[in-house]
Write a protein that holds these residues in place. Structure first.
Motif, PDB file in Angstrom:
ATOM      1  N   LEU A  32       0.820  -1.208   0.000  1.00  0.00           N
ATOM      2  CA  LEU A  32       0.000   0.000   0.000  1.00  0.00           C
ATOM      3  C   LEU A  32       0.855   1.260   0.000  1.00  0.00           C
ATOM      4  CD1 LEU A  32      -2.824  -1.098   2.474  1.00  0.00           C
ATOM      5  CD2 LEU A  32      -2.956  -0.920  -0.020  1.00  0.00           C
ATOM      6  N   LYS A  33       1.990   1.225   0.686  1.00  0.00           N
ATOM      7  CA  LYS A  33       2.892   2.379   0.658  1.00  0.00           C
ATOM      8  C   LYS A  33       3.423   2.617  -0.751  1.00  0.00           C
ATOM      9  CE  LYS A  33       4.526   2.102   5.457  1.00  0.00           C
ATOM     10  NZ  LYS A  33       5.685   1.782   6.334  1.00  0.00           N
ATOM     11  N   GLU A  34       3.813   1.536  -1.423  1.00  0.00           N
ATOM     12  CA  GLU A  34       4.282   1.674  -2.802  1.00  0.00           C
ATOM     13  C   GLU A  34       3.162   2.207  -3.697  1.00  0.00           C
ATOM     14  OE1 GLU A  34       7.143   1.218  -4.399  1.00  0.00           O
ATOM     15  OE2 GLU A  34       8.308   0.702  -2.617  1.00  0.00           O
ATOM     16  N   LEU A  35       1.941   1.754  -3.434  1.00  0.00           N
ATOM     17  CA  LEU A  35       0.805   2.222  -4.217  1.00  0.00           C
ATOM     18  C   LEU A  35       0.586   3.716  -4.007  1.00  0.00           C
ATOM     19  CD1 LEU A  35      -1.583   1.451  -6.070  1.00  0.00           C
ATOM     20  CD2 LEU A  35      -2.908   0.972  -3.995  1.00  0.00           C
ATOM     21  N   HIS A  36       0.743   4.165  -2.773  1.00  0.00           N
ATOM     22  CA  HIS A  36       0.581   5.584  -2.461  1.00  0.00           C
ATOM     23  C   HIS A  36       1.611   6.427  -3.215  1.00  0.00           C
ATOM     24  CE1 HIS A  36      -0.374   9.190  -0.223  1.00  0.00           C
ATOM     25  NE2 HIS A  36       0.882   9.312   0.152  1.00  0.00           N
ATOM     26  N   VAL A  37       2.848   5.949  -3.249  1.00  0.00           N
ATOM     27  CA  VAL A  37       3.905   6.680  -3.960  1.00  0.00           C
ATOM     28  C   VAL A  37       3.625   6.695  -5.457  1.00  0.00           C
ATOM     29  CG1 VAL A  37       6.361   6.666  -4.549  1.00  0.00           C
ATOM     30  CG2 VAL A  37       5.641   6.193  -2.192  1.00  0.00           C
ATOM     31  N   ARG A  38       3.182   5.561  -5.990  1.00  0.00           N
ATOM     32  CA  ARG A  38       2.973   5.447  -7.436  1.00  0.00           C
ATOM     33  C   ARG A  38       1.798   6.297  -7.912  1.00  0.00           C
ATOM     34  NH1 ARG A  38       4.525   1.376 -10.802  1.00  0.00           N
ATOM     35  NH2 ARG A  38       6.206   1.216  -9.264  1.00  0.00           N
ATOM     36  N   LEU A  39       0.719   6.312  -7.137  1.00  0.00           N
ATOM     37  CA  LEU A  39      -0.478   7.023  -7.583  1.00  0.00           C
ATOM     38  C   LEU A  39      -0.415   8.520  -7.326  1.00  0.00           C
ATOM     39  CD1 LEU A  39      -3.305   4.530  -6.535  1.00  0.00           C
ATOM     40  CD2 LEU A  39      -2.100   4.715  -8.714  1.00  0.00           C
ATOM     41  N   GLU A  40       0.451   8.927  -6.422  1.00  0.00           N
ATOM     42  CA  GLU A  40       0.638  10.334  -6.094  1.00  0.00           C
ATOM     43  C   GLU A  40      -0.699  11.000  -5.765  1.00  0.00           C
ATOM     44  OE1 GLU A  40       2.698  11.960  -9.403  1.00  0.00           O
ATOM     45  OE2 GLU A  40       4.629  11.079  -8.846  1.00  0.00           O
ATOM     46  N   ARG A  41      -1.140  11.938  -6.607  1.00  0.00           N
ATOM     47  CA  ARG A  41      -2.332  12.711  -6.294  1.00  0.00           C
ATOM     48  C   ARG A  41      -3.624  11.923  -6.488  1.00  0.00           C
ATOM     49  NH1 ARG A  41      -1.402  17.826 -10.029  1.00  0.00           N
ATOM     50  NH2 ARG A  41      -0.761  16.113 -11.384  1.00  0.00           N
ATOM     51  N   ARG A  42      -3.575  10.841  -7.220  1.00  0.00           N
ATOM     52  CA  ARG A  42      -4.790  10.058  -7.479  1.00  0.00           C
ATOM     53  C   ARG A  42      -4.844   8.861  -6.521  1.00  0.00           C
ATOM     54  NH1 ARG A  42      -6.824   8.134 -12.414  1.00  0.00           N
ATOM     55  NH2 ARG A  42      -8.788   9.004 -11.682  1.00  0.00           N
ATOM     56  N   SER A  43      -4.849   9.132  -5.226  1.00  0.00           N
ATOM     57  CA  SER A  43      -4.753   8.064  -4.233  1.00  0.00           C
ATOM     58  C   SER A  43      -6.025   7.895  -3.413  1.00  0.00           C
ATOM     59  CB  SER A  43      -3.575   8.338  -3.293  1.00  0.00           C
ATOM     60  OG  SER A  43      -3.766   9.544  -2.579  1.00  0.00           O
ATOM     61  N   ARG A  44      -7.141   8.523  -3.833  1.00  0.00           N
ATOM     62  CA  ARG A  44      -8.390   8.326  -3.103  1.00  0.00           C
ATOM     63  C   ARG A  44      -8.967   6.958  -3.459  1.00  0.00           C
ATOM     64  NH1 ARG A  44     -12.203  12.875  -4.944  1.00  0.00           N
ATOM     65  NH2 ARG A  44     -11.239  12.250  -6.932  1.00  0.00           N
ATOM     66  N   LEU A  45      -9.286   6.172  -2.424  1.00  0.00           N
ATOM     67  CA  LEU A  45      -9.705   4.795  -2.621  1.00  0.00           C
ATOM     68  C   LEU A  45     -11.099   4.550  -2.076  1.00  0.00           C
ATOM     69  CD1 LEU A  45      -6.746   2.404  -1.678  1.00  0.00           C
ATOM     70  CD2 LEU A  45      -7.739   2.750  -3.925  1.00  0.00           C
ATOM     71  N   VAL A  46     -11.821   3.682  -2.741  1.00  0.00           N
ATOM     72  CA  VAL A  46     -13.004   3.038  -2.186  1.00  0.00           C
ATOM     73  C   VAL A  46     -12.712   1.547  -2.161  1.00  0.00           C
ATOM     74  CG1 VAL A  46     -15.373   2.335  -2.709  1.00  0.00           C
ATOM     75  CG2 VAL A  46     -14.770   4.735  -2.754  1.00  0.00           C
ATOM     76  N   VAL A  47     -12.980   0.904  -1.028  1.00  0.00           N
ATOM     77  CA  VAL A  47     -12.738  -0.536  -0.901  1.00  0.00           C
ATOM     78  C   VAL A  47     -14.081  -1.248  -0.978  1.00  0.00           C
ATOM     79  CG1 VAL A  47     -11.794  -2.368   0.533  1.00  0.00           C
ATOM     80  CG2 VAL A  47     -10.708  -0.114   0.522  1.00  0.00           C
ATOM     81  N   LEU A  48     -14.200  -2.155  -1.936  1.00  0.00           N
ATOM     82  CA  LEU A  48     -15.409  -2.942  -2.137  1.00  0.00           C
ATOM     83  C   LEU A  48     -15.055  -4.404  -1.914  1.00  0.00           C
ATOM     84  CD1 LEU A  48     -18.020  -2.550  -4.969  1.00  0.00           C
ATOM     85  CD2 LEU A  48     -17.162  -4.809  -4.382  1.00  0.00           C
ATOM     86  N   SER A  49     -15.760  -5.071  -1.022  1.00  0.00           N
ATOM     87  CA  SER A  49     -15.444  -6.465  -0.712  1.00  0.00           C
ATOM     88  C   SER A  49     -16.641  -7.363  -0.969  1.00  0.00           C
ATOM     89  CB  SER A  49     -15.003  -6.607   0.751  1.00  0.00           C
ATOM     90  OG  SER A  49     -16.033  -6.208   1.634  1.00  0.00           O
ATOM     91  N   ALA A  50     -16.360  -8.646  -1.189  1.00  0.00           N
ATOM     92  CA  ALA A  50     -17.404  -9.659  -1.337  1.00  0.00           C
ATOM     93  C   ALA A  50     -17.110 -10.780  -0.362  1.00  0.00           C
ATOM     94  CB  ALA A  50     -17.453 -10.194  -2.767  1.00  0.00           C
ATOM     95  N   ASP A  69     -11.889 -10.055  -2.668  1.00  0.00           N
ATOM     96  CA  ASP A  69     -12.681 -11.279  -2.737  1.00  0.00           C
ATOM     97  C   ASP A  69     -12.234 -12.177  -1.591  1.00  0.00           C
ATOM     98  OD1 ASP A  69     -14.118 -13.525  -3.357  1.00  0.00           O
ATOM     99  OD2 ASP A  69     -12.993 -14.015  -5.173  1.00  0.00           O
ATOM    100  N   SER A  70     -13.177 -12.559  -0.732  1.00  0.00           N
ATOM    101  CA  SER A  70     -12.807 -13.350   0.446  1.00  0.00           C
ATOM    102  C   SER A  70     -12.433 -14.780   0.114  1.00  0.00           C
ATOM    103  CB  SER A  70     -13.960 -13.352   1.461  1.00  0.00           C
ATOM    104  OG  SER A  70     -15.090 -14.030   0.942  1.00  0.00           O
ATOM    105  N   GLY A  71     -12.623 -15.208  -1.132  1.00  0.00           N
ATOM    106  CA  GLY A  71     -12.188 -16.539  -1.533  1.00  0.00           C
ATOM    107  C   GLY A  71     -12.829 -17.620  -0.694  1.00  0.00           C
TER     108      GLY A  71
END
Length: 922
Positions: free
Chosen positions: A670-688, A743-745
């Protein structure tokens, strides 16, 4: 689509000059022209030398470019359209819209195909006329123009038919749309298109014509992802079914072609042959379906393939074994190379024509010595009967035919009886010695004829070689996992147990400091033992494969690894027919998860899990001051894994073997994702969430085009996450830049075990997943069967006030007619407490006042929380059609979920930094 050389000896060999391939094509063209003699006409598309008739190449090139421009695909000829481009969420994702211009058609087709919509090939284009041009009496209406896939088999659709190209207000032939879209897509989007078409029971493109570059492409790579399941007849044992890649499985092949003009539609005939008596199966689109006669502009020369696959039931199966059926679009005289290919791979060829002329006689006479059986289906007219008989009598000794090889079908012919006769011929051919070919065998024949094979590019072949080097070492699965994946198994289970105990005493009222110190010391010892190891040779090769500077080679490598590991994995117990033939089983009774209920197959996730354990061990030692940060060797591992997540690979969030999340590994990602996405880091988490086999993975895949493994007993048991990009033009409106789907698998069981330990772990993991989520979909197989671990998680989260927006999805796995919310079943779910619900509530010490979901404070009966989804299949698999109602219901659920996100009905959207902190706390 990258091009590379091919061997005219049928072997894969990169580096051969393109001129040698042109020579092979030229030989085939020369044979055709020698047969024609002085009267020969040059047929553009099969010959390599453009200068022989400059008018034709110029006209054909312009027609292809005009078609690409008309569809808005001209910009994707240098930078190909990717799978990520096709799957991103936009404002159109929430609309059940019809295309208004030809430029909308490719995106509309991709959207419907992703949703497994049985009407993906029938596209409605709505032309919104200016108000002042509309008739007064129809001012409030929009003019509709329906476009259908064309299979017109008349000479007007031939390559020499230079009708006017479509304009923005006239129909586009959907076969042209398919060819243009495939020519504009990269290899991985092509593969996704073919895979989804297979699920929809559509005929698949096998040879893709490219009239501008003169290289017809055999789509071997695009077909690689096509996996089907079928039964034997009679069944050898109960549940005796075979699942295999259609690229590798061998079957007799039967080709249907047209010579000049035929009054009979071969595509309609093919569909009749493949269809059971009670239901029409439209695998091949044909001219007799409503308006399916629009002239093709660029799709002539396309070769399609479809299979008949038996279910193992004699009362349902048309044939007792798998059969391949191929269809050449256009006249064989104009597509001689494709016809010659079909003669090389087919057990029999059915030639549909009205009359046989001298030209066609010369063409067929060149087939002397062929082992392929030939059958003619004639519809003679204009007094040509005697001419046909004369040429047929000459062809009988040449093609080794007899009079039983000639069938006549006119308007008065009994269609049912005729189809029965064609099926009898097919069955007779297979009962005698005949060739059986796989798609790989077909590709070898294509190479010999000079056809380009998409899989022969250098990147793909280097990735395949690396995969083979890794999988060649796997002789015994258990031994390989022990020797090569050393940090998993018992070492990881011991670490997970110690971390669990540390977590438990953290919440004790008076935590024993001495015991806590002992646990920390034991954890460091275990992590030091892990860190003393070096990655094995196989893991190092895997890391090299995903570290390739070539993005294409990296993606090819991952795909090859998935298939290669699936081939070498030890056989697993055969699932039941219900489990195999649906993308989830039809029965989901209570199961004891105290022991694994299926042996987990070796997959890419095991290599990534090994990388995660090296990272975890090293990070733990650095945190404890036992290892200087400057001596880290594996700090770059999360960045490598993140590249795969960004390209659509699901990554493991929770290990299904230990029921534990690798906390440092996940936060590192997630830290790497934050660095990579920079300003486009707003997330919605959808689970099943839901028990294995309730259709949740299929539901997510259908809604968003994801790649979660489907079917209980097929894949890993852990929870996986995949990232979906939101288009920049829509992110402000939706309120997020990306959607992280979990996906909870196979994590959630259906019962509480006596010991209660596994149930407690499952409930904790359900709480973790739901606690991370903005939106949660709970997938149910029975209206009253709410998994106790999920109810447990609801009760826990209600205490914290962190409650996601939730939707209960009842997947009706038996009744395809189920649609919409049924009040009676809904009241059962809300009002009738189960023994499991009472036990769970008692375990949480909530008292007797809460016994059902309706008793919980968060429940709002006025809101639509319950969905009823019809079954996926309409009929008996593997030849069942996709149920249109399933696709439509899934779209409505998707629209509702996105609408809730946009309206802020879910939990407050997070940025990645907040998500990292939430992972740590939960």
């Amino acid at each position: 689509m990258a091009s590379s050389g091919h061997s005219d000896l049928g072997e894969v060999a990169s580096g051969i000059k393109a001129s040698e391939r042109r020579t092979a094509v030229a030989i085939a063209d020369l044979e055709w022209r020698e047969m024609e003699g002085d009267d020969c006409e040059f047929h553009y598309g099969e010959g390599p030398n453009e200068s022989q008739d400059s008018d034709f190449p110029i006209e054909e090139r312009s027609r292809l470019q005009e078609m690409l421009f008309l569809l808005g695909l001209e910009t994707y000829q240098t930078q190909k359209l990717s799978l990520q481009d096709a799957l991103q969420i936009s404002s159109d994702s929430m609309k059940n819209w019809a295309p208004q211009t030809p430029k909308d058609l490719p995106w509309n087709f991709l959207r419907k195909l992703q949703a497994l919509n049985a009407e993906a090939r029938n596209t409605t284009m709505v032309l919104d006329l200016p108000r002042d041009t509309r008739p007064v009496e129809k001012e409030s209406q929009m003019e509709e123009e329906i476009i259908y896939w064309d299979t017109a088999e008349d000479i007007s659709a031939d390559i020499y038919s230079f009708s006017e190209l479509p304009t923005p207000d006239t129909p586009v032939n959907p076969l042209d749309l398919l060819c243009a879209l495939l020519l504009s897509s990269d290899s991985f989007l092509q593969q996704e298109i073919v895979s989804k078409m297979s699920l929809c029971q559509f005929a698949l493109p096998l040879i893709l014509p490219d009239p501008e570059n003169h290289y017809h492409t055999f789509l071997l790579w695009a077909m690689r992802g096509t996996v089907r399941t079928w039964g034997s007849q009679p069944p050898r044992v109960v549940g005796s079914f075979r699942e295999d890649s259609m690229v590798l499985s061998r079957a007799p092949a039967f080709a249907f072609v047209r010579m000049e003009v035929s009054s009979n539609s071969k595509s309609q005939l093919l569909n009749d042959v493949l269809s059971p008596g009670h239901r029409q199966q439209d695998c091949f689109w044909h001219r007799d379906l409503n308006l399916g006669t629009n002239p093709r502009e660029i799709a002539d020369g396309l070769v399609e393939i479809s299979w008949f696959l038996p279910s193992g039931r004699e009362d349902l199966d048309i044939f007792p074994e798998p059969m391949a059926f191929l269809n050449l679009r256009g006249d064989i005289g104009s597509h001689w190379l494709q016809f010659k290919f079909l003669t090389e791979i087919s057990s029999a060829i059915f030639i549909l024509t009205d009359n046989i002329s001298k030209k066609e006689y010369k063409l067929l006479s060149s087939m002397k010595g062929s082992t392929t059986k030939y059958y003619f289906i004639l519809s003679p007219y204009r007094g040509k009967r005697n001419t046909n008989l004369r040429f047929l009598n000459r062809l009988i000794p040449v093609l080794k035919m007899d009079h039983s090889h000639v069938l006549v079908k006119v308007s008065s012919t009994d269609s049912v009886g005729f189809v029965r006769r064609v099926r009898a011929i097919v069955t007779h051919v297979t009962r005698s010695p005949c060739r059986r070919v796989s798609v790989e065998d077909m590709a070898n024949a294509a190479r010999k004829l000079g056809l380009k094979v998409d899989e022969d590019c250098e990147e793909c072949q280097r990735a395949k070689d690396r995969m083979e080097q890794i999988t060649r070492k796997i002789k015994d699965l258990e031994t390989y996992c022990r020797d090569e994946l050393r940090l998993q198994g018992e070492p990881w289970r011991k670490v997970a147990q110690v971390e669990k105990e540390l977590c438990q005493i953290q919440w004790a009222s008076e935590p024993p400091e001495k015991y806590r110190a002992e646990l920390r010391h034991r954890l460091l010892e275990l992590r030091m033992q892990q860190n003393d190891h070096d990655p094995s040779w196989g893991v190092q090769e895997f890391i090299s494969g995903i570290s390739s500077p070539s993005l294409g080679e990296k993606q090819y490598f991952l795909k090859w690894m998935e298939w290669g590991l699936a081939r070498v994995a030890q056989p697993r117990p055969r699932p039941s027919p219900e489990m195999i033939f649906t993308l989830r089983p039809k029965h989901c009774g209570a199961m004891d998860f105290s022991e694994p209920f299926w042996p987990e197959p070796l997959g890419v996730e095991h290599f990534l899990r090994e990388m995660g354990q090296f990272y975890e061990a090293e990070s733990c030692l650095v945190e404890a001051g036992k290892l200087p940060a400057g001596q880290r060797r594996f700090a770059h591992f999360p960045g490598l894994a993140l590249e795969l997540l960004l390209k659509g690979l699901p990554l493991e969030l929770i290990d299904g073997n230990t029921l534990s999340p690798a906390l440092r590994w996940v936060t590192g990602l997630l830290k790497e994702l934050h660095v990579r996405l920079e300003r486009r880091s707003r997330l919605v988490v959808l689970s099943a969430l839901g028990m294995p086999g309730t259709g949740k993975s299929t539901l997510l895949n259908t809604m968003f085009g994801l790649r979660f493994v489907t079917g209980r007993g097929r894949g890993p048991r852990g929870a996986f996450m995949q990232l979906i990009k939101v288009a920049e033009s829509f992110s402000q409106d939706l309120g997020c830049d990306h959607i992280l789907v979990i996906d909870s698998g196979g994590l959630i069981a259906g019962v509480r075990t006596e010991a209660g330990e596994r149930f407690e772990r499952e409930a904790s993991l359900a709480t973790l997943i739901m606690g991370l989520s903005n939106v949660t979909v709970v997938s149910l197989a029975e209206t009253r069967n709410i998994p106790p671990a999920i109810l447990h998680a609801f009760l826990r989260l209600e205490k914290t006030g962190h409650m996601p927006n939730y939707q209960f999805v009842y997947q009706n796995l038996h009744d395809v007619s189920a649609l919409g919310s049924k009040p009676r079943e809904r009241r059962q779910l809300l009002d009738q407490p189960s023994d499991v619900g009472r036990a769970t509530v008692q375990m949480e010490k909530q008292g007797d006042g809460i016994q059902t979901l309706a008793d919980l404070a968060f429940w709002d009966p006025e809101k639509q929380h319950i969905w009823h989804i019809p079954g996926l299949w309409h009929g008996v698999p593997p030849m069942a059609a996709v149920n249109l109602a399933y696709s439509e219901a899934i779209f409505e659920l998707k629209r509702c979920l996105l609408e809730n996100i946009r309206n802020g009905l879910s939990n407050q959207n997070k940025n990645i930094q907040q998500l990292i902190e939430l992972v740590r706390r939960l």
